[in-house]
Design a protein around this motif. Sequence first.
Motif, short mmCIF file in Angstrom:
data_model
loop_
_atom_site.label_atom_id
_atom_site.label_comp_id
_atom_site.label_asym_id
_atom_site.label_seq_id
_atom_site.Cartn_x
_atom_site.Cartn_y
_atom_site.Cartn_z
N GLU A 10 0.44 2.77 -103.64
CA GLU A 10 0.79 1.65 -102.77
C GLU A 10 1.54 0.56 -103.54
OE1 GLU A 10 0.36 1.73 -99.54
OE2 GLU A 10 -0.63 3.68 -99.70
N GLU A 11 2.39 -0.17 -102.81
CA GLU A 11 3.10 -1.32 -103.37
C GLU A 11 2.93 -2.51 -102.44
OE1 GLU A 11 6.89 0.56 -105.82
OE2 GLU A 11 7.18 -0.09 -103.73
N PHE B 224 5.55 -5.18 -106.16
CA PHE B 224 4.42 -5.20 -107.09
C PHE B 224 3.60 -3.92 -106.85
CE2 PHE B 224 5.65 -9.54 -107.08
CZ PHE B 224 5.08 -10.18 -108.18
N LYS B 225 3.47 -3.07 -107.85
CA LYS B 225 2.64 -1.88 -107.72
C LYS B 225 1.17 -2.28 -107.69
CE LYS B 225 5.79 1.40 -109.93
NZ LYS B 225 6.10 2.05 -108.64
N VAL B 226 0.37 -1.50 -106.95
CA VAL B 226 -1.06 -1.75 -106.84
C VAL B 226 -1.81 -0.74 -107.70
CG1 VAL B 226 -3.05 -1.80 -105.28
CG2 VAL B 226 -0.84 -2.72 -104.52
N LYS B 227 -2.81 -1.22 -108.45
CA LYS B 227 -3.63 -0.36 -109.32
C LYS B 227 -5.08 -0.42 -108.84
CE LYS B 227 -4.98 0.37 -114.14
NZ LYS B 227 -4.84 -0.12 -115.55
N SER B 228 -5.70 0.75 -108.72
CA SER B 228 -7.10 0.83 -108.30
C SER B 228 -7.96 1.30 -109.47
CB SER B 228 -7.24 1.80 -107.12
OG SER B 228 -8.60 2.10 -106.87
N GLN B 229 -9.15 0.71 -109.61
CA GLN B 229 -10.09 1.15 -110.64
C GLN B 229 -10.72 2.50 -110.27
OE1 GLN B 229 -13.02 -1.92 -111.20
NE2 GLN B 229 -11.55 -3.39 -112.08
#
Length: 809
Positions: free
Chosen positions: A243-244, A232-237
Amino acid sequence: MKYQANKIEKKWQKYWEDNNTFEAKDYDKREKFYGLVEFPFPSGEGLHTGHLRSYTAMDVICRKKRMQGFNVLFPMGMDAFGLPAENYAIKTNTHPQITTRKNIDNFVRQLKGTGFAFDWSRFISTTDPEYYKWTQWIFIQMFKKGLAYKSSENINWCTSCKIGLANEEVVAGACERCGGEVIKKEKEQWMLKITDYADRLIDGLDNINFLETIKKQQSDWIGKSEGAEIQFKVKSQKSKVSEELKVFTTRPDTLFGATFMVIAPEHPILRKLESDIKNISEIKEYIEIATKKTDIERASEDKAKTGIELKGLKAINPVNKEEIPIFVADYVMMGYGTGVIMAVPAHDQRDWEFAKKYNIEIREVISGGDISQAAYIEEGLAINSEKFNGLETEEFKEKIIKYLEDKKLGKATVNYKLHDWIFSRQRYWGEPIPMINCTKCGWLPVPEDDLPVELPQVDDFRPGDDGESPLTKATEWLNTTCPKCKGSAKRETDVMPNWAGSNWYFIRYTDPKNDKELVDRKKADYWLPVDWYNGGMEHNTLHLLYSRFVYKFLADINVVPKHKDIGDEPYSKRTAQGMILGEGGVKMSKSKGNVINPDGYLDKYGADTVRIYEMFMGPFDQSIAWDDKGVNGVYRFLNKVWDLQDKVVEKEISKEVQNLIHKSIKKVGEDIDNMRFNTAVSQMMILVNALDKESEISKEVFERFVLILAPFAPHMAEEMWQALGNKNSLASFAWPDYDKNLAQDDKVIIGIQVNGKVRDDIELDFDTEPSESLQAEILAREKVVRNIKDKEVVKFIHIRNKIISIVVK
């Protein structure tokens, strides 16, 4: 002459010791039998009645085997390293070597005083440098093979004892030993790669005679599961991140139903993306609280699930690209899987409860349940899963894994609950880990010629407040020379855990005085594997697992044999006894003051009474409460046995007595083999009551009775055997045969079932054949007629000497 238990018992214990009666013979032509019990930790309290239950049972088995012509090895030793001895040393300011030696002497006195047929010539103690030299040698071989390594680990840390604890040593968040607070602490630890042996530890269970409950405990602890690892890829605002989160799941077919993620408080992404998490202060407070909980507390199904969302971060579901929230929660741990779960609340009850609590979407992707009430955890047809809709669960799993692999989003994988074994303890009273740390060369093993690395003398056994081992205070011992570059270096100051010496002690018994090698291979080939190992229920998981692992490793490096039937398994058979409870059925404990030390009973009644009571008190595999009335009853029984000698004469045997002695020989022998000790004693009581009614007893009958009594009450049996005119000890006299025809009952009472329920019984001649006339007689019996009424008899089954079963409709 009156029965004088103490006088008789001292006489025969001295005889056995003086004549080496129970010494096993290496390479003897007789078939070998290796019986094993768990060697005790020699505490200051001495043996308790629980020890005696296990030891008496195997002693009975081994004595019978010896009488059946086997070359019996039945050894004993002491598992003498450990935290209790160290805590006592700190409390009394007495060196643990002194208290341990004193305690060992007391244990040996008690064991010999109970008449156990141990081979004392093979006695070992794990604290003997000549023993732990080889414990250290095993560690070095593991290091050379890449199975021992250093790693930073979050461990349970007792703030009072100042040492790391296994999960099993933590009870309700407190140290089992001292009751002190336990927190999570990161420490560098030596680890053993038991995970490399996970599959072999599972597969080996198929070949050995363990109780099914024990096999299940072993396989459950290893916890093998097959599934998929998904990215699962990580998304930052706040910023662009790469990161995964990697997830292991056994249900990849539910991936479309993942509506949030949960990570462990120890997950490294929390540090890496700390600046991207808007509520980081709140998260840190939560993590601080989580560090004070044990893994067992965190994983408890009963505890309320808590968690905090990571504000500012989202995870991307790889199959539908949805952005889903990420929570940190203490019920997720780094030790299992990846420390991350994809939460599918419609199909996992824990996730369902969490989603309900935090108002998260619950999306059904497997049809068949009512997710408004609870999660549906069964298999079924896929729904809300795009092109996979309509697939059965197993087919869906195969296709979704292939899809993930093709897209490089995941892969099929196998996971284990088992993780590598933490092998370091920051304390004094244990085996020094034989490693040297050089600033130039790194970690190196102590040269084998320099083993053992002996435990140095220190004045203060207390660990430092920083958690460092007391061995750091032994500066002369600590500072050494690098075996490679010859420069300055330091010894490892951690010691091995309690388990270290008990993982291989059964091997050393086969060659206990060898100073050249761990074991002579010819002796190992002769004696190993252990034929029958009996011990406590509490050791059926970790001790068995660790010792099986060590044995498999030693077999791999050709130190011990692989058996033609069970391969690289150390024990052919494992059984376990139930616990002895205090009077009233309460578990014994020092705090309750109800621990029963057998010394008073041995002095008052004698060892034979205590031995028979331990075997008679109830089914061996069940817990049972100690009862002083029962002890007294057994003592009266033995006095009755003793008085029978006055009736012994040379005479013919009556048919009734002849049948009973043959039945008793058969039943007692079979009951010993099947650990039905209580019914074996009961049968001997029936025989004694019958003999007591006779005015005279045949010498032949009485001799046979004495021989079957001998494994249970060996001192009395030896004395009566001698009084009957026999010059040699009966310890190796042949176990009596029985005549099959004489051992069977003339009559037998069998139950009559109607549709599976016993409604009546009938006495028949033994081996009565099924017949139409018998069937008619049975169907005409009043209780049978009343239960059949006007129904039709569709089956009439007569199993000879067992049961009559009638099926009606």
